[in-house]
Design a protein around this motif. Structure first.
Motif, PDB file in Angstrom:
ATOM      1  N   GLY A   1       9.493 -22.603  26.603  1.00 34.53           N
ATOM      2  CA  GLY A   1      10.279 -21.509  26.056  1.00 34.53           C
ATOM      3  C   GLY A   1      11.498 -21.943  25.267  1.00 34.53           C
ATOM      4  O   GLY A   1      12.069 -21.141  24.519  1.00 34.53           O
TER       5      GLY A   1
ATOM      6  N   HIS B   1      12.996 -20.917  21.307  1.00 30.15           N
ATOM      7  CA  HIS B   1      12.414 -19.675  20.802  1.00 30.15           C
ATOM      8  C   HIS B   1      13.503 -18.610  20.794  1.00 30.15           C
ATOM      9  O   HIS B   1      14.453 -18.673  21.569  1.00 30.15           O
TER      10      HIS B   1
ATOM     11  N   TYR C   1       8.656 -15.764  25.863  1.00 25.52           N
ATOM     12  CA  TYR C   1       7.662 -16.784  25.532  1.00 25.52           C
ATOM     13  C   TYR C   1       7.250 -17.556  26.789  1.00 25.52           C
ATOM     14  O   TYR C   1       6.069 -17.774  27.039  1.00 25.52           O
TER      15      TYR C   1
ATOM     16  N   GLU D   1       5.844 -16.323  18.218  1.00 24.28           N
ATOM     17  CA  GLU D   1       6.102 -15.447  19.341  1.00 24.28           C
ATOM     18  C   GLU D   1       5.416 -14.095  19.209  1.00 24.28           C
ATOM     19  O   GLU D   1       5.659 -13.199  20.007  1.00 24.28           O
TER      20      GLU D   1
END
Length: 168
Positions: free
Chosen positions: A45, A48, A54, A165
């Motif tokens: 993650g 992001h 995510y 994403e």
């Protein structure tokens, strides 16, 4: 198209983290699946715009693959987890020893890669729950999942997840 050809080329990926455990220790407690999943998905993650979203979404897939390894591995040797990334994909590798029957069932010449969108509509019969699981993960997450032989008595699950994403 060039990106497609290099999706399983490790030279295009930058290593992020690796973890190696004794299989006997890994199999001693089911909760290790969740703990390893949480650790790896938190790392995935990073960088992001919505790291929690995510991480949470990919933790489902990572957990399924780690639990598959938990069920499939035998009691000897090492299990290895690694994450790497390139501009468009995050790669999870899980390598572990398993018995010959499991390896033979999951490594088939010409059919060891599961691409997004394949499965029931591909003309290939999904014969085992593990194959259905891998096909569903590939379809839902837009991932490519491949299983390869790893040494004399092991296999390696390689899953490439899109960095984007915008999961559908």
């Amino acid at each position: 198209m060039e990106e497609e050809a290099s999706r399983f080329d490790d030279h295009a990926f930058v290593p992020m983290v690796s973890l190696e455990m004794n299989v006997e220790m890994f199999k001693s407690q089911w909760q290790f699946c969740d703990e390893i999943t949480e650790y790896l998905s938190d790392i995935l993650g990073q960088s992001h715009s919505d790291p929690a979203r995510y991480s949470n979404f990919l933790s489902v897939a990572a957990n399924e693959l780690i639990e598959l390894a938990f069920r499939a591995t035998n009691e000897r040797g090492k299990i290895r987890f690694s994450l790497s990334r390139n501009a468009t994909f995050n790669r999870l590798r899980i390598a572990f020893p398993c018995d010959e029957e499991f390896r033979r069932k999951h490594i088939k010449i010409g059919s060891s890669e599961i691409e997004p969108g394949l499965g029931n509509g591909s003309g290939h019969l999904v014969a085992t729950p593990d194959e259905a699981l891998l096909s569903n993960l590939a379809t839902i997450l837009g991932a490519s999942v491949r299983i390869e032989r790893d040494g004399e008595d092991g296999i390696e699950i390689i899953a490439d997840f899109p960095s984007a994403e915008d999961f559908q």
